[in-house]
Design a protein around this motif. Structure first.
Motif: not given
Lengths: 199, 199
Positions: A1-3, A26, B92-93, B95-98, B101
Motif C-alpha cells: 500500500m502506498s500513496y 512526506q 499509511m501507518a 495500513e503498514d502496522a496492522t 482492512r
C-alpha cells in the motif's frame, strides 16, 4: 500500500534536497498540498528558472545569471585585493561582516582527492590567471579551518608565491564572546601559539 | 549586497516549506545548483504536477489524483469498519502496522476553534454520510492522543452515537519496549487506570 503515483513522485523528488529524508519529504508534501499550493507553484517555477538560468561568473565563479556577477561588474572596488573562499555563502558573510571591498574568488568546495575534487574542479587555473592581473597585491585566503580547508589554503599559498603575490590567511582563534573553558582544545592551542604582542 | 535575483527568488521560494528557514534554503539552493540540477528540474515538474493534479478522494478525503483513492476503490475490503485518522500519513501507518482492512476517513487535521478549524473544515458532514452506509458497524477513532485529538475523538463519538454506530478509540498507554521509569506521568497514569484483566 502506498500513496497515489503523483504524491509518491513528489515525495521522491523532495528527497533530492540535502537534509530531507522520507519523513520530512512526506511532511513537506502534505503541508504544501494542504495549505500552500501557491507556494508550491512558485517554488516549481523558481527551481526551473534557476536550474536553467543560473551559471557561474566567468571571473570569480560566483553563482550568477549574467557573465559577470554583481561584485565583479561593480566599479570602484579595490583591485589590489583578492579573497578566496569556499562557497558563495562565504562571500555574503565576508561582505556583510567586514568592510572588505576587494574582489573574490569562489572555489565552490575544497581540495578533496578522495571525492575526486582536485585543483581543476576548484578552477585553480582560473585563479592563477587572476593572480597575473596587473595591480593585484594580496591574496586573502579565507577557506574554512578544517583539514581540507587547511590543505586548500596551503595549495593556494604556493600558487600565490609562484606568482609573486603576497598570501595571507584570516586569523583563527577563540571567537569573540567565547569562553576559554568551553573552547575546544585545538582552537585554544591554535590561539595560544598564534598570540600577538599587545601594542 | 545580495545574491543574483534568480538565486534570491529560489531561496525565498524554498522557505515556503515547513522547517526550512533562510540558512537551510540557502544550503539547499547551493547544493541543487552545484551538484544536482537534474534533481531540481525533476522536483520542479513534480511540484507543479502535484499542485495542479492532486485533489481529495470524494469518499475518504485522502490525497488522490482520481475521484476515488486506491483504498476506497479497492474491492474486498471490510465494509463494516471505518477508521478516522488525522492525516494521510496515519492511513499509511495503520495500513503498514496492522492487519486492518476496513475503510478510512481522513480528517486532514483536528478540531481547533482558535485556528478556525471546525467540523466543516474536517468534512464531518461527509463523515456523517459515511456513517449512514448500510453494513457499517464500527467507527474506530484513531486521532492523536493530544488535547485537540481528544476533543476531536469526543466529537466523533457523539456523531457515531447519534447514528447508532459503535465508536471505539485505539488504546493509549506505555509503548512496547518502553520502560515505566522513562514514560511521562500522563501516559503512565492513563495506562494505569486503563488496566485490563489478565485472562
Amino acid at each position: 500500500m502506498s500513496y497515489s503515483p503523483m504524491l509518491v513522485r513528489l515525495i521522491d523528488a523532495l528527497t533530492c534536497m540535502p537534509g530531507v529524508g522520507r519523513k520530512s519529504a512526506q511532511r513537506i508534501a502534505f503541508q504544501l498540498l494542504e495549505r500552500d499550493r501557491g507556494g508550491a507553484i512558485a517554488l516549481s517555477a523558481a527551481l526551473q528558472q534557476a536550474a536553467e538560468g543560473i551559471g557561474h561568473c566567468c571571473r570569480c565563479r560566483m553563482f550568477s545569471e549574467h557573465e559577470l556577477c554583481s561584485i565583479c561588474s561593480a566599479s570602484g572596488r579595490d583591485t589590489s585585493l583578492l579573497c578566496a573562499v569556499e562557497s558563495p555563502a562565504d562571500v555574503m558573510a565576508v561582505e556583510d561582516a567586514t568592510g572588505y571591498r576587494g574582489y573574490y574568488f569562489v572555489l565552490m568546495g575544497h581540495l578533496s582527492p578522495l571525492d575526486g575534487i582536485g585543483p581543476e574542479e576548484l578552477g585553480l587555473n582560473l585563479l592563477e590567471d587572476r593572480l597575473k592581473d596587473p595591480g593585484l597585491v594580496e591574496l586573502i585566503i579565507a577557506t574554512n579551518p578544517t583539514v581540507e580547508g587547511d590543505a586548500t589554503a596551503h595549495y593556494l599559498a604556493e600558487i600565490a608565491a609562484r606568482n609573486n603575490i603576497q598570501a595571507s590567511r584570516i586569523a583563527h582563534g577563540v571567537p569573540l564572546g567565547g569562553e576559554l573553558e568551553y573552547v575546544d582544545g585545538g582552537t585554544l592551542s591554535h590561539a595560544f601559539f598564534g598570540r600577538r604582542v599587545v601594542d
